[in-house]
Design a protein around this motif. Structure first.
Motif, PDB file in Angstrom:
ATOM      1  N   CYS A 429      29.794  17.822  19.645  1.00 15.82           N
ATOM      2  CA  CYS A 429      30.833  18.435  18.815  1.00 15.82           C
ATOM      3  C   CYS A 429      31.267  19.803  19.305  1.00 15.82           C
ATOM      4  CB  CYS A 429      30.358  18.507  17.371  1.00 15.82           C
ATOM      5  SG  CYS A 429      30.186  16.867  16.612  1.00 15.82           S
ATOM      6  N   TYR A 430      30.695  20.296  20.383  1.00 15.88           N
ATOM      7  CA  TYR A 430      31.272  21.507  20.970  1.00 15.88           C
ATOM      8  C   TYR A 430      32.501  21.187  21.816  1.00 15.88           C
ATOM      9  CZ  TYR A 430      28.568  20.662  25.358  1.00 15.88           C
ATOM     10  OH  TYR A 430      28.038  20.141  26.524  1.00 15.88           O
ATOM     11  N   LEU A 431      32.825  19.903  21.971  1.00 15.80           N
ATOM     12  CA  LEU A 431      34.005  19.509  22.739  1.00 15.80           C
ATOM     13  C   LEU A 431      35.252  19.543  21.856  1.00 15.80           C
ATOM     14  CD1 LEU A 431      32.595  16.470  24.744  1.00 15.80           C
ATOM     15  CD2 LEU A 431      32.869  18.833  25.513  1.00 15.80           C
ATOM     16  N   LYS A 432      36.357  19.983  22.416  1.00 11.24           N
ATOM     17  CA  LYS A 432      37.615  20.070  21.682  1.00 11.24           C
ATOM     18  C   LYS A 432      38.101  18.699  21.219  1.00 11.24           C
ATOM     19  CE  LYS A 432      39.111  24.108  24.388  1.00 11.24           C
ATOM     20  NZ  LYS A 432      40.044  24.568  25.448  1.00 11.24           N
ATOM     21  N   GLU A 433      37.762  17.649  21.958  1.00 10.61           N
ATOM     22  CA  GLU A 433      38.270  16.313  21.645  1.00 10.61           C
ATOM     23  C   GLU A 433      37.288  15.478  20.821  1.00 10.61           C
ATOM     24  OE1 GLU A 433      36.868  14.006  25.717  1.00 10.61           O
ATOM     25  OE2 GLU A 433      38.973  14.575  25.482  1.00 10.61           O
ATOM     26  N   ALA A 434      36.229  16.095  20.305  1.00 12.96           N
ATOM     27  CA  ALA A 434      35.183  15.330  19.608  1.00 12.96           C
ATOM     28  C   ALA A 434      35.738  14.543  18.424  1.00 12.96           C
ATOM     29  CB  ALA A 434      34.065  16.271  19.148  1.00 12.96           C
ATOM     30  N   TYR A 435      36.560  15.178  17.596  1.00 14.01           N
ATOM     31  CA  TYR A 435      37.069  14.497  16.401  1.00 14.01           C
ATOM     32  C   TYR A 435      37.947  13.302  16.775  1.00 14.01           C
ATOM     33  CZ  TYR A 435      39.438  13.671  11.959  1.00 14.01           C
ATOM     34  OH  TYR A 435      39.939  13.086  10.824  1.00 14.01           O
ATOM     35  N   ASP A 476      39.002  24.434  30.090  1.00 10.09           N
ATOM     36  CA  ASP A 476      37.669  24.457  29.505  1.00 10.09           C
ATOM     37  C   ASP A 476      37.613  23.436  28.370  1.00 10.09           C
ATOM     38  OD1 ASP A 476      35.240  25.024  28.331  1.00 10.09           O
ATOM     39  OD2 ASP A 476      35.590  27.168  28.103  1.00 10.09           O
ATOM     40  N   PRO A 477      36.699  22.440  28.451  1.00 11.92           N
ATOM     41  CA  PRO A 477      36.647  21.408  27.408  1.00 11.92           C
ATOM     42  C   PRO A 477      35.906  21.832  26.149  1.00 11.92           C
ATOM     43  CG  PRO A 477      34.978  20.963  29.063  1.00 11.92           C
ATOM     44  CD  PRO A 477      35.718  22.187  29.527  1.00 11.92           C
ATOM     45  N   ILE A 478      35.329  23.041  26.151  1.00 13.38           N
ATOM     46  CA  ILE A 478      34.449  23.478  25.068  1.00 13.38           C
ATOM     47  C   ILE A 478      35.225  24.279  24.024  1.00 13.38           C
ATOM     48  CG2 ILE A 478      32.297  24.697  24.534  1.00 13.38           C
ATOM     49  CD1 ILE A 478      31.906  22.374  26.455  1.00 13.38           C
ATOM     50  N   ASN A 479      34.857  24.112  22.758  1.00 14.36           N
ATOM     51  CA  ASN A 479      35.454  24.931  21.699  1.00 14.36           C
ATOM     52  C   ASN A 479      35.230  26.414  21.984  1.00 14.36           C
ATOM     53  OD1 ASN A 479      36.508  22.932  19.913  1.00 14.36           O
ATOM     54  ND2 ASN A 479      34.423  22.444  19.281  1.00 14.36           N
ATOM     55  N   PRO A 480      36.152  27.267  21.525  1.00 10.73           N
ATOM     56  CA  PRO A 480      36.104  28.674  21.932  1.00 10.73           C
ATOM     57  C   PRO A 480      34.882  29.453  21.461  1.00 10.73           C
ATOM     58  CG  PRO A 480      37.820  28.318  20.263  1.00 10.73           C
ATOM     59  CD  PRO A 480      37.365  26.967  20.729  1.00 10.73           C
ATOM     60  N   ASP A 481      34.299  29.085  20.316  1.00  9.61           N
ATOM     61  CA  ASP A 481      33.148  29.849  19.829  1.00  9.61           C
ATOM     62  C   ASP A 481      32.260  28.953  18.948  1.00  9.61           C
ATOM     63  OD1 ASP A 481      34.446  29.745  17.266  1.00  9.61           O
ATOM     64  OD2 ASP A 481      35.596  31.525  17.829  1.00  9.61           O
ATOM     65  N   TYR A 482      31.138  29.520  18.533  1.00  7.74           N
ATOM     66  CA  TYR A 482      30.159  28.759  17.758  1.00  7.74           C
ATOM     67  C   TYR A 482      30.723  28.339  16.404  1.00  7.74           C
ATOM     68  CZ  TYR A 482      25.667  27.452  15.705  1.00  7.74           C
ATOM     69  OH  TYR A 482      24.644  26.751  15.121  1.00  7.74           O
TER      70      TYR A 482
END
Length: 616
Positions: A429-435, A476-482
């Protein structure tokens, strides 16, 4: 071979009245938006495929399920399975994990200790400390007492054979480059997406990784050996506990070159769909709402030069495809057909030439065999899991492998999850496309009637993925912050919980050490009237961590599991090294677990329980 690709079912349309309450459409409508929204008797008229209403009838106070509240501060309940020496060991290990020098030099210190103390004494000390805290035992027989004890207190097991090859960075980089570059690429300069090419500076996939085993390809015999290890793990899961899990990794089962190439193909097909959606003005819609009108789609593709008119018409007029007059992303994915030669699957649309072209110009016979063997190994493991009553957890990996891993896992779910959930995919779920990924897979499971199974994690590759994207030059495929990752986790989780409430054929493991996330899940379950006895929502934590979450949940009747690593002491040192690294951040960020351990130890000593022994 398992079936690799799917076709979607199309259904006749029907008119229904929609009042308040949640529902999900199973297929695309054949009508325009204006036709869909014509009012009738005060209710909107919806023309769609089969629809499942998810609003539960209201119950009175007597029949309503009692809300479950769990006290995570009750140390007596949380640690009743632990002897005093186990509490002291946890306190010692967690304290050591906060000392930077020990953590940074842990591998060197362990090697030095082995030389000074000798193998026997070194293993003895490790079993009294780090190994004893985070690893269950050396083989499937030695782990049974711990598994049975945990089970007596309501906690199951996800068995994970955690042995890794101890390679130098140079050896790891060489193996990665040898196994991820095809013969065609060695001979010719071929245009490949930067993300889906092997890069030597990131060839050692162990760097910047938390809590995840790493496999490097050597040869097919090594993959067969690793498959046998997974089979033994599945058998051990079946023999050690009821309804257990066993974890596998796709990169252990074949040459990763195929995962890279197949991932690139899947992503390019999705990008082409997004391009066509933009032409129809639908790029801003939610992914499942992007239903492309077939006539416009065919016209666009002819204009772009992708195939002749007759070919395109035939393409979208399969037995179960295109009958609704629109096509969504799930329909689009089904256009990638199963073929005799696996390499023929690796076709991508080229907008410059207007043709479907192979990703690579040629595959050797050996590369073709390697691809098929990976698929065969996956199929063998799924069959063993089904036969042994074990659920198979497919771990997530790096984003340049993950599209292929998820697609292969989806195919296993379609085949083996017909009567109950056997195969579980992992969503980071740290990936932007997870949902988007979760919602697409759930929608496909609803259309085809199989059981959706998921493990939700925050993710294990953030630092590595961020560095690779920045260095190589892709998004960057990761969400910007926690905080964004937390929101994504809860969004995905709530969607799956709604699906469980809706039709009961979804299952999820909330794999988290975050107490707030666990409380969020319990609140949502209470709101929806989901009972722990339904065995649809599981919880998961690592062995040796967050017992104050796991055991109260288990004793309250929730299905909760520990990820249980096992393997010989010397061969799990790479795993233990990462446990120390992860716990440094975890323990520095929160004193809660240590304070609870001290609280329980003081309670016992003041109550005269100096030699407390768990009773079960």
């Amino acid at each position: 071979l398992p079936p690799i690709f799917w076709t979607d079912y199309c259904w006749p349309t029907l008119k229904i009245r929609v009042s308040s309450g949640r529902c999900r459409s199973a297929v695309a409508s054949t009508k325009t938006q204006e036709e869909k929204e014509q009012p009738m008797g005060g209710c909107a008229v919806v023309e769609t495929g089969p629809v499942e209403f998810c609003q539960k009838p209201k119950s009175d106070a007597k029949t309503r399920l009692s809300k479950i509240h769990i006290d995570f501060d009750n140390t007596e309940e949380a640690y009743k399975s632990k002897a005093n020496m186990e509490l002291l060991r946890s306190l010692l290990v967690f304290k050591l994990c906060t000392i930077d020098l020990l953590v940074d030099k842990n591998r060197e210190l362990m090697e030095l200790s082995k030389k000074l103390l000798g193998q026997w004494m070194f293993e003895k000390i490790m079993k009294m400390t780090f190994y004893g805290q985070f690893v269950a035992g050396e083989d499937h027989n030695s782990i049974k007492p711990l598994i049975q004890k945990n089970q007596a207190f309501g906690v199951g097991a996800v068995l994970d054979y955690s042995v890794e090859e101890d390679l130098t960075q140079e050896e790891a980089e060489k193996k990665e480059m040898d196994s991820c570059v095809s013969e065609a690429e060695k001979e010719d300069v071929i245009h490949r997406e930067k993300k889906y090419k092997a890069h030597r500076q990131f060839g050692d996939r162990r760097g910047g990784v938390i809590s995840a085993r790493t496999y490097f390809y050597a040869d097919e015999a090594k993959c067969d050996k690793q498959m046998e290890t997974f089979i033994n793990c599945i058998k051990a899961s079946g023999g050690a506990s009821a309804d257990g899990f066993s974890a596998i990794k796709m990169t252990a089962l074949g040459r990763p070159q195929f995962l890279l190439q197949f991932s690139e193909v899947l992503v390019k097909w999705r990008q082409f769909f997004n391009f066509l959606a933009a032409l129809q003005g639908k790029s801003e819609m939610m992914i499942l709402d992007q239903k492309l009108e077939l006539e416009q789609l065919e016209a666009s593709m002819i204009k772009l030069g992708v195939g002749a008119k007759n070919d395109i018409a035939n393409w979208f007029s399969g037995e179960k495809l295109g009958l609704s007059g629109t096509i969504d992303l799930l329909d689009w994915n089904s256009l990638i057909n199963d073929t005799t030669k696996i390499s023929s699957l690796l076709m991508v649309p080229n907008l410059e030439t207007g043709q479907l072209e192979p990703l690579l110009k040629k595959f050797t016979a050996e590369e073709e065999r390697q691809m098929k063997r990976m698929l065969q190994r996956v199929d063998v493991l799924a069959k063993y899991a089904l036969e042994n009553g074990v659920r198979l957890m497919v771990d997530a990996e790096q984003t340049y492998f993950q599209p292929a891993i998820s697609r292969l896992t989806l195919e296993m779910q379609r085949k083996f999850n017909r009567e109950k959930p056997i195969i579980f995919n992992t969503f980071q779920c740290y990936l932007k496309e997870a949902y988007d990924n979760v919602s697409l897979d759930i929608e496909l499971s609803r259309r085809e009637g199989w059981y959706f199974g998921a493990k939700l994690v925050r993710g294990a590759y953030m630092y590595q993925e961020r560095a690779r994207a920045k260095e190589i030059g892709y998004e960057d495929p990761i969400n910007p912050d926690y905080e964004a990752t937390n929101r994504m986790y809860h969004k995905c989780l709530e969607y799956v919980l709604e699906e469980i409430e809706c039709n009961g054929k979804a299952n999820v493991m909330v794999a988290s050490h975050n107490e707030d996330t666990v409380k969020f899940t319990l609140e949502k379950m209470n709101e929806m009237g989901l009972s722990p006895s339904e065995n649809k929502v599981y919880f998961g934590q690592l062995l040796g961590m967050c017992d104050q979450i796991s055991f109260p949940l288990g004793q309250a009747g929730f299905p909760v599991y520990k990820y249980v690593p096992y393997g010989p002491v010397n061969e799990v040192i790479p795993y233990l090294s990462r446990r120390a690294q992860e716990n440094r951040g975890f323990m520095k960020g929160s004193q809660r677990e240590r304070s609870l351990l001290w609280k329980e130890l003081r309670r016992r000593l003041m109550g005269g329980q100096i030699f407390y022994t768990p009773v079960y």
